[in-house]
Design an enzyme around this catalytic site. Structure first.
Site, PDB file in Angstrom:
ATOM      1  N   HIS A  98       0.868  -1.173   0.000  1.00 36.11           N
ATOM      2  CA  HIS A  98       0.000   0.000   0.000  1.00 36.11           C
ATOM      3  C   HIS A  98       0.908   1.227   0.000  1.00 36.11           C
ATOM      4  O   HIS A  98       1.835   1.313   0.786  1.00 36.11           O
ATOM      5  CB  HIS A  98      -0.883  -0.016   1.244  1.00 36.11           C
ATOM      6  CG  HIS A  98      -2.051   0.916   1.162  1.00 36.11           C
ATOM      7  ND1 HIS A  98      -1.902   2.277   1.000  1.00 36.11           N
ATOM      8  CD2 HIS A  98      -3.380   0.687   1.211  1.00 36.11           C
ATOM      9  CE1 HIS A  98      -3.100   2.833   0.959  1.00 36.11           C
ATOM     10  NE2 HIS A  98      -4.022   1.896   1.077  1.00 36.11           N
ATOM     11  N   HIS A 138      -4.114   5.413  -2.991  1.00 34.65           N
ATOM     12  CA  HIS A 138      -5.275   6.299  -2.818  1.00 34.65           C
ATOM     13  C   HIS A 138      -5.098   7.411  -3.844  1.00 34.65           C
ATOM     14  O   HIS A 138      -4.078   8.097  -3.812  1.00 34.65           O
ATOM     15  CB  HIS A 138      -5.289   6.901  -1.415  1.00 34.65           C
ATOM     16  CG  HIS A 138      -5.617   5.916  -0.337  1.00 34.65           C
ATOM     17  ND1 HIS A 138      -5.751   6.283   0.977  1.00 34.65           N
ATOM     18  CD2 HIS A 138      -5.837   4.583  -0.382  1.00 34.65           C
ATOM     19  CE1 HIS A 138      -6.050   5.203   1.690  1.00 34.65           C
ATOM     20  NE2 HIS A 138      -6.096   4.160   0.898  1.00 34.65           N
ATOM     21  N   ASP A 209     -12.235  -1.580  -2.312  1.00 37.92           N
ATOM     22  CA  ASP A 209     -12.363  -1.596  -0.844  1.00 37.92           C
ATOM     23  C   ASP A 209     -13.859  -1.635  -0.520  1.00 37.92           C
ATOM     24  O   ASP A 209     -14.595  -0.705  -0.856  1.00 37.92           O
ATOM     25  CB  ASP A 209     -11.692  -0.345  -0.254  1.00 37.92           C
ATOM     26  CG  ASP A 209     -11.636  -0.369   1.274  1.00 37.92           C
ATOM     27  OD1 ASP A 209     -12.702  -0.576   1.898  1.00 37.92           O
ATOM     28  OD2 ASP A 209     -10.541  -0.172   1.829  1.00 37.92           O
ATOM     29  N   ASP A 259     -15.471   7.114   6.300  1.00 37.34           N
ATOM     30  CA  ASP A 259     -14.660   5.903   6.223  1.00 37.34           C
ATOM     31  C   ASP A 259     -14.275   5.387   7.617  1.00 37.34           C
ATOM     32  O   ASP A 259     -13.308   5.858   8.199  1.00 37.34           O
ATOM     33  CB  ASP A 259     -13.403   6.238   5.392  1.00 37.34           C
ATOM     34  CG  ASP A 259     -12.457   5.058   5.269  1.00 37.34           C
ATOM     35  OD1 ASP A 259     -12.889   3.918   5.514  1.00 37.34           O
ATOM     36  OD2 ASP A 259     -11.276   5.293   4.932  1.00 37.34           O
ATOM     37  N   HIS A 261     -13.778   1.613   9.334  1.00 36.88           N
ATOM     38  CA  HIS A 261     -13.818   0.161   9.122  1.00 36.88           C
ATOM     39  C   HIS A 261     -14.382  -0.549  10.353  1.00 36.88           C
ATOM     40  O   HIS A 261     -14.225  -0.080  11.477  1.00 36.88           O
ATOM     41  CB  HIS A 261     -12.407  -0.368   8.828  1.00 36.88           C
ATOM     42  CG  HIS A 261     -11.802   0.218   7.591  1.00 36.88           C
ATOM     43  ND1 HIS A 261     -10.620  -0.231   7.053  1.00 36.88           N
ATOM     44  CD2 HIS A 261     -12.219   1.216   6.783  1.00 36.88           C
ATOM     45  CE1 HIS A 261     -10.335   0.476   5.964  1.00 36.88           C
ATOM     46  NE2 HIS A 261     -11.285   1.370   5.794  1.00 36.88           N
TER      47      HIS A 261
HETATM   48 ZN    ZN Z   1     -10.655   3.029   4.671  1.00 38.56          ZN
HETATM   49 FE    FE Z   2      -8.474   0.015   1.855  1.00 40.07          FE
HETATM   50 FE    FE Z   3      -6.232   2.144   1.385  1.00 40.11          FE
END
Ligand code: ZN
Ligand code: FE
Ligand code: FE
Length: 314
Positions: A98, A138, A209, A259, A261
């Site tokens: 990432h 991103h 995602d 956002d 999680h």
């Molecule tokens: Zn996220």
């Molecule tokens: Fe993600």
């Molecule tokens: Fe991410």
């Protein structure tokens, strides 16, 4: 019955593909599935493998450097050797990376733009050194500028970075975003526009995602909405660009653009949505990485979510 119907309508190729997918689907064993978590590299790259083994992963995601700093320590041969050796002695067959959260290719600040471009090239080269095939990115935020222009500029920079690393094979995956503020990439059309700017289509793809897409408005929680979402993805972007899943439930409502999680099955998406993904023959080979919340007992938290996901396999 479905097979016969396809035959009757004369779609031989589609029929063969269907049978092929069905057979592969039934042959698949839990060990063959590329599934795991985002793990830490603190203490060395090989430590990420140790953590992955402890959790029971067959795939892991790492940052190849600190995700909140521009600077990065150079990767030396010893790092590569230790990582390769440790990976060989494990069930982990895939490592993905990432990219840094600081990268914002479409920034209105020239200095940030420049730094982002250099950082992306560096991250691709680091992945190549470590044998990492996918780098998740991103796409950034439009800040005060026009979203359409930002999307175009971002796509152009990704294209340039891929050209500047033409000796590398690492593929950049644009992540589907939640759409907080003026962030770009929460709408399939925006991702398609960025991909449009890239000449070498073999080195560009998408990381879906689940939490981000859900809060961006794409429902995957019921059979119909799940099918519609991926049909739409296929129409706008093309399913062949889908190379990875980030598997996260969401604390917030669909369409909230917030956002947060959540553990698998405990959020607003719910177990059903993840059951569809886990058992979808189109996605059997696609790596699935958990980014669910962790407490001080990180290993246990990851194990629990991984077990939940695996238990959904038919
Ligand atoms: Zn996220
Ligand atoms: Fe993600
Ligand atoms: Fe991410």
């Amino acid at each position: 019955m479905e097979i016969c119907q396809i035959y009757e309508t004369g779609y031989d190729d589609r029929c063969l593909l269907y049978i092929h997918l069905k057979i592969r689907f039934f042959m698949i064993k839990k060990d063959n599935i590329l599934i795991g978590c985002h793990v830490s590299i603190s203490g060395g790259f090989f430590k990420a493998i140790d953590e992955g083994i402890e959790i029971g992963c067959t795939a892991i995601q790492i940052f190849t450097k600190s995700n909140r700093q521009w600077k990065a320590k150079a990767i030396i041969d010893d790092d590569i050797q230790a990582l390769t050796e440790q990976k060989k002695n494990s069930n982990i067959s895939l490592i993905v990376a990432h990219a840094s959260y600081l990268i914002n290719l479409g920034s209105i600040t020239p200095e940030v733009q420049e730094k982002s471009y250099i950082a992306l090239i560096d991250e691709i080269k680091r992945c190549q050194k470590l044998g990492i095939p996918y780098l998740v990115l991103h796409p950034g935020t439009a800040e005060l500028s026009n979203k359409k222009e930002t999307i175009k500029r971002t796509g152009q920079y990704i294209n340039q970075a891929l050209q500047a690393t033409s000796d590398c094979s690492t593929t950049v995956l644009i992540e589907t975003m939640a759409g907080q503020g003026k962030s770009i990439g929460s709408i399939f059309e925006e991702i398609a526009s960025m991909i449009d700017q890239v000449e070498n289509k073999k080195r560009i793809g998408v990381c879906f995602d689940t939490c981000h897409a859900f809060v961006a408005g794409y429902d995957i929680s019921t059979k119909n909405s799940y099918e519609e979402t991926f049909q739409h993805f296929d129409q706008i972007i093309g399913l062949h660009y889908l190379k990875m899943f980030h598997i996260n439930d969401s604390k917030k409502e669909r369409g909230s653009h917030v956002d947060r999680h959540e553990d698998i099955g405990k959020g607003t998406i719910g177990l059903q949505g993840f059951t569809f993904i886990m058992n979808d023959p189109r996605f059997i080979d696609i790596p699935k990485i958990l980014e669910t919340p962790v407490t001080e007992n990180e290993i246990k938290d990851h194990q629990r979510n991984l077990q939940t996901l695996l238990s959904l396999l038919a």
